[in-house]
Motif scaffolding. Structure first.
Motif, PDB file in Angstrom:
ATOM      1  N   ASP A 268      -2.347  -9.756 -13.284  1.00 11.40           N
ATOM      2  CA  ASP A 268      -1.437  -8.614 -13.176  1.00 11.40           C
ATOM      3  C   ASP A 268      -0.262  -8.937 -12.263  1.00 11.40           C
ATOM      4  N   LEU A 269      -0.503  -9.741 -11.223  1.00 12.20           N
ATOM      5  CA  LEU A 269       0.594 -10.186 -10.373  1.00 12.20           C
ATOM      6  C   LEU A 269       1.578 -11.029 -11.176  1.00 12.20           C
ATOM      7  N   LEU A 270       1.067 -11.910 -12.019  1.00  8.87           N
ATOM      8  CA  LEU A 270       1.940 -12.701 -12.886  1.00  8.87           C
ATOM      9  C   LEU A 270       2.746 -11.794 -13.821  1.00  8.87           C
ATOM     10  N   ALA A 271       2.103 -10.758 -14.342  1.00  5.66           N
ATOM     11  CA  ALA A 271       2.808  -9.832 -15.231  1.00  5.66           C
ATOM     12  C   ALA A 271       3.937  -9.119 -14.499  1.00  5.66           C
ATOM     13  N   ALA A 272       3.707  -8.772 -13.230  1.00  2.00           N
ATOM     14  CA  ALA A 272       4.741  -8.103 -12.438  1.00  2.00           C
ATOM     15  C   ALA A 272       5.916  -9.040 -12.182  1.00  2.00           C
ATOM     16  N   VAL A 273       5.611 -10.291 -11.847  1.00  2.00           N
ATOM     17  CA  VAL A 273       6.671 -11.284 -11.621  1.00  2.00           C
ATOM     18  C   VAL A 273       7.462 -11.518 -12.893  1.00  2.00           C
ATOM     19  N   LYS A 274       6.760 -11.588 -14.025  1.00  2.00           N
ATOM     20  CA  LYS A 274       7.433 -11.790 -15.312  1.00  2.00           C
ATOM     21  C   LYS A 274       8.395 -10.638 -15.608  1.00  2.00           C
ATOM     22  N   LEU A 276       9.987  -8.829 -13.429  1.00  2.00           N
ATOM     23  CA  LEU A 276      11.164  -8.985 -12.578  1.00  2.00           C
ATOM     24  C   LEU A 276      12.091 -10.060 -13.129  1.00  2.00           C
ATOM     25  N   VAL A 277      11.526 -11.198 -13.507  1.00  2.00           N
ATOM     26  CA  VAL A 277      12.330 -12.299 -14.049  1.00  2.00           C
ATOM     27  C   VAL A 277      12.994 -11.889 -15.358  1.00  2.00           C
ATOM     28  N   SER A 278      12.349 -11.017 -16.113  1.00  2.00           N
ATOM     29  CA  SER A 278      12.884 -10.575 -17.400  1.00  2.00           C
ATOM     30  C   SER A 278      13.907  -9.450 -17.256  1.00  2.00           C
ATOM     31  N   GLY A 279      14.238  -9.106 -16.031  1.00  2.00           N
ATOM     32  CA  GLY A 279      15.230  -8.062 -15.812  1.00  2.00           C
ATOM     33  C   GLY A 279      14.685  -6.656 -15.954  1.00  2.00           C
ATOM     34  N   LYS A 280      13.384  -6.475 -15.683  1.00  8.58           N
ATOM     35  CA  LYS A 280      12.769  -5.155 -15.774  1.00  8.58           C
ATOM     36  C   LYS A 280      12.109  -4.794 -14.446  1.00  8.58           C
ATOM     37  N   PRO A 281      12.924  -4.577 -13.418  1.00  9.15           N
ATOM     38  CA  PRO A 281      12.356  -4.288 -12.091  1.00  9.15           C
ATOM     39  C   PRO A 281      11.531  -3.008 -12.058  1.00  9.15           C
ATOM     40  N   LYS A 282      11.857  -2.027 -12.908  1.00 10.70           N
ATOM     41  CA  LYS A 282      11.077  -0.782 -12.925  1.00 10.70           C
ATOM     42  C   LYS A 282       9.652  -1.035 -13.397  1.00 10.70           C
ATOM     43  N   ASP A 283       9.488  -1.993 -14.303  1.00  7.05           N
ATOM     44  CA  ASP A 283       8.143  -2.339 -14.757  1.00  7.05           C
ATOM     45  C   ASP A 283       7.349  -2.993 -13.629  1.00  7.05           C
ATOM     46  N   MET A 284       8.004  -3.869 -12.860  1.00  2.00           N
ATOM     47  CA  MET A 284       7.330  -4.494 -11.732  1.00  2.00           C
ATOM     48  C   MET A 284       6.895  -3.432 -10.720  1.00  2.00           C
ATOM     49  N   ILE A 285       7.769  -2.486 -10.439  1.00  2.00           N
ATOM     50  CA  ILE A 285       7.443  -1.416  -9.491  1.00  2.00           C
ATOM     51  C   ILE A 285       6.277  -0.586 -10.015  1.00  2.00           C
ATOM     52  N   ALA A 286       6.242  -0.357 -11.331  1.00  2.00           N
ATOM     53  CA  ALA A 286       5.150   0.419 -11.928  1.00  2.00           C
ATOM     54  C   ALA A 286       3.807  -0.262 -11.704  1.00  2.00           C
ATOM     55  N   VAL A 287       3.771  -1.597 -11.811  1.00  2.00           N
ATOM     56  CA  VAL A 287       2.538  -2.341 -11.593  1.00  2.00           C
ATOM     57  C   VAL A 287       2.091  -2.214 -10.133  1.00  2.00           C
ATOM     58  N   PHE A 288       3.029  -2.357  -9.200  1.00  2.36           N
ATOM     59  CA  PHE A 288       2.675  -2.257  -7.783  1.00  2.36           C
ATOM     60  C   PHE A 288       2.222  -0.838  -7.422  1.00  2.36           C
ATOM     61  N   LYS A 289       2.854   0.177  -8.019  1.00  6.95           N
ATOM     62  CA  LYS A 289       2.419   1.556  -7.781  1.00  6.95           C
ATOM     63  C   LYS A 289       1.005   1.777  -8.335  1.00  6.95           C
ATOM     64  N   ALA A 290       0.731   1.160  -9.475  1.00  4.80           N
ATOM     65  CA  ALA A 290      -0.605   1.278 -10.059  1.00  4.80           C
ATOM     66  C   ALA A 290      -1.659   0.717  -9.117  1.00  4.80           C
ATOM     67  N   TYR A 291      -1.366  -0.439  -8.504  1.00  2.00           N
ATOM     68  CA  TYR A 291      -2.320  -1.032  -7.563  1.00  2.00           C
ATOM     69  C   TYR A 291      -2.436  -0.205  -6.295  1.00  2.00           C
ATOM     70  N   ARG A 292      -1.336   0.323  -5.829  1.00  5.57           N
ATOM     71  CA  ARG A 292      -1.377   1.195  -4.639  1.00  5.57           C
ATOM     72  C   ARG A 292      -2.317   2.379  -4.880  1.00  5.57           C
ATOM     73  N   ASP A 293      -2.157   3.029  -6.026  1.00  6.98           N
ATOM     74  CA  ASP A 293      -2.958   4.220  -6.301  1.00  6.98           C
ATOM     75  C   ASP A 293      -4.391   3.871  -6.686  1.00  6.98           C
ATOM     76  N   TYR A 294      -4.585   2.696  -7.253  1.00  5.43           N
ATOM     77  CA  TYR A 294      -5.945   2.244  -7.525  1.00  5.43           C
ATOM     78  C   TYR A 294      -6.723   2.096  -6.215  1.00  5.43           C
ATOM     79  N   TYR A 295      -6.130   1.484  -5.199  1.00  6.11           N
ATOM     80  CA  TYR A 295      -6.826   1.319  -3.922  1.00  6.11           C
ATOM     81  C   TYR A 295      -7.007   2.657  -3.202  1.00  6.11           C
TER      82      TYR A 295
END
Length: 350
Positions: A268-274, A276-295
């Motif tokens: 999932d970390l790789l997916a978030a980095v991908k 960002l590299v693909s020009g979709k920072p909102k998607d990366m933020i969505a992944v990090f928010k998902a992990y924040r709320d999961y914990y």
């Protein structure tokens, strides 16, 4: 009619007047002989309820006081629906006249089947499978979900290649046939999920309880898909990542949790980095928010009652691919379900 089990088709609606105008006629044309149709309204702000009351007076209406999403909405509404079988049907689904009979016949013959889905084709391309269900849902050993007829975003044409009934891992929530007793015994959908993955979690718990989930190719429905949250929406991505993690933590056998979740965290970390590299920072933020709320959920869940369902390892369940789907898809270029290895689940009705 009295010999037929009573079936209640329950359509969860939220501001869906246009879908109801388009698709209710096909539902009302269903030929099943002991059928009721229920509109479960999730606190809509449009005039969809008034439209149904005026044009379809035979449809029962259950009003939820708030919009608690797919999961909470159905949990609330189904407390007021009494039948031998529920059919949870999305508001953006067109059905064929005889779509109910084959599924009920299959479930009547095999009492181990607690949930079942018809074949799901795309409304916009009726020769192709549809993303949210296709010919039955599967999961790999890392918790990635896919379908017979749809792996990631590769969708197959329906050429009859999946016309055999099978036990599966999960049945689509867009057209879910389920026994009410099992639904309520399991407490329904997990309301924390709100939307997305709640049907996978429910089907996993059904298997842990000792029942089956099945696919019935004799019934076909046509799904628009993305009516509430379209593909590519960061909110949808957030819910998918968060809910998938919660589902794995809830249902994995304790001896499987560390190895599966540690690998998923890395991927999932790789997916978030991908993203960002693909020009979709909102998607990366969505992944990090998902992990924040999961914990956050993990901390809060310590105060919840303990899960009393039997613990079962993934390999003991139907519809589990004993491999890593994304490896086969991206590196071995196996983009069709039929090209995966070891994916047969023999259907043997009791």
């Amino acid at each position: 009619m009295s010999a037929l089990p009573k079936v209640a088709v329950v359509i969860l609606n939220w501001n869906g007047k246009s879908f109801l105008q388009q698709f209710l006629p096909s539902v009302c044309a269903s030929t099943y002989g002991n059928l009721s149709i229920v509109l479960a309204d999730n606190a809509s702000s449009d005039d969809s309820v008034a439209f149904v009351q005026e044009n379809y007076p035979g449809i029962e209406i259950v009003r939820n006081p708030d919009n608690n999403g797919f999961a909470g909405g159905y949990n609330q509404a189904l407390q007021h629906v009494h039948a031998d079988y529920y059919v949870l049907l999305n508001q953006d689904v067109e059905v064929e006249a005889g779509w109910i009979e084959p599924v009920i016949e299959m479930m009547q013959k095999d009492p181990r089947i607690a949930a079942c889905q018809p074949k799901m084709r795309a409304f916009a391309d009726k020769e192709s499978f549809e993303y949210a269900g296709a010919a039955g849902g599967w999961m790999d050993i890392l918790g990635y979900t896919f379908c017979r007829g749809r792996i990631l975003y590769t969708i197959e044409k329906d050429l009859g290649q999946y016309d055999d009934p099978q036990y599966i891992f999960w049945a689509t929530g867009a057209a879910l046939f389920i026994r009410p007793g099992i639904f309520h015994k399991l407490g329904g959908f997990d309301p924390y999920f709100f939307a997305h993955m709640e049907e996978v979690d429910l089907c996993w718990r059904i298997q842990r309880l000792g029942y089956k989930v099945a696919y019935c190719p004799g019934s076909t429905v046509y799904h628009v898909g993305g009516g509430s949250l379209p593909q590519g929406n960061p909110r949808k991505l957030y819910l998918n990542f968060r809910n998938n993690l919660v589902m794995l933590k809830k249902n994995l056998h304790p001896k499987e949790q560390w190895i599966v979740l540690s690998q998923r965290h890395f991927l999932d970390l790789l997916a978030a980095v991908k993203s960002l590299v693909s020009g979709k920072p909102k998607d990366m933020i969505a992944v990090f928010k998902a992990y924040r709320d999961y914990y956050r959920w993990r901390r809060l869940s310590k105060d919840l009652p303990a899960d009393t369902l039997p613990e079962k390892k993934l390999f003991a369940l139907d519809g589990v691919f004993h491999g890593i789907m994304i490896w086969r898809y991206y590196f071995l270029r196996r983009k069709k379900f039929s090209l995966l290895e070891g994916n047969k689940v023999v259907y043997k009705p009791s």
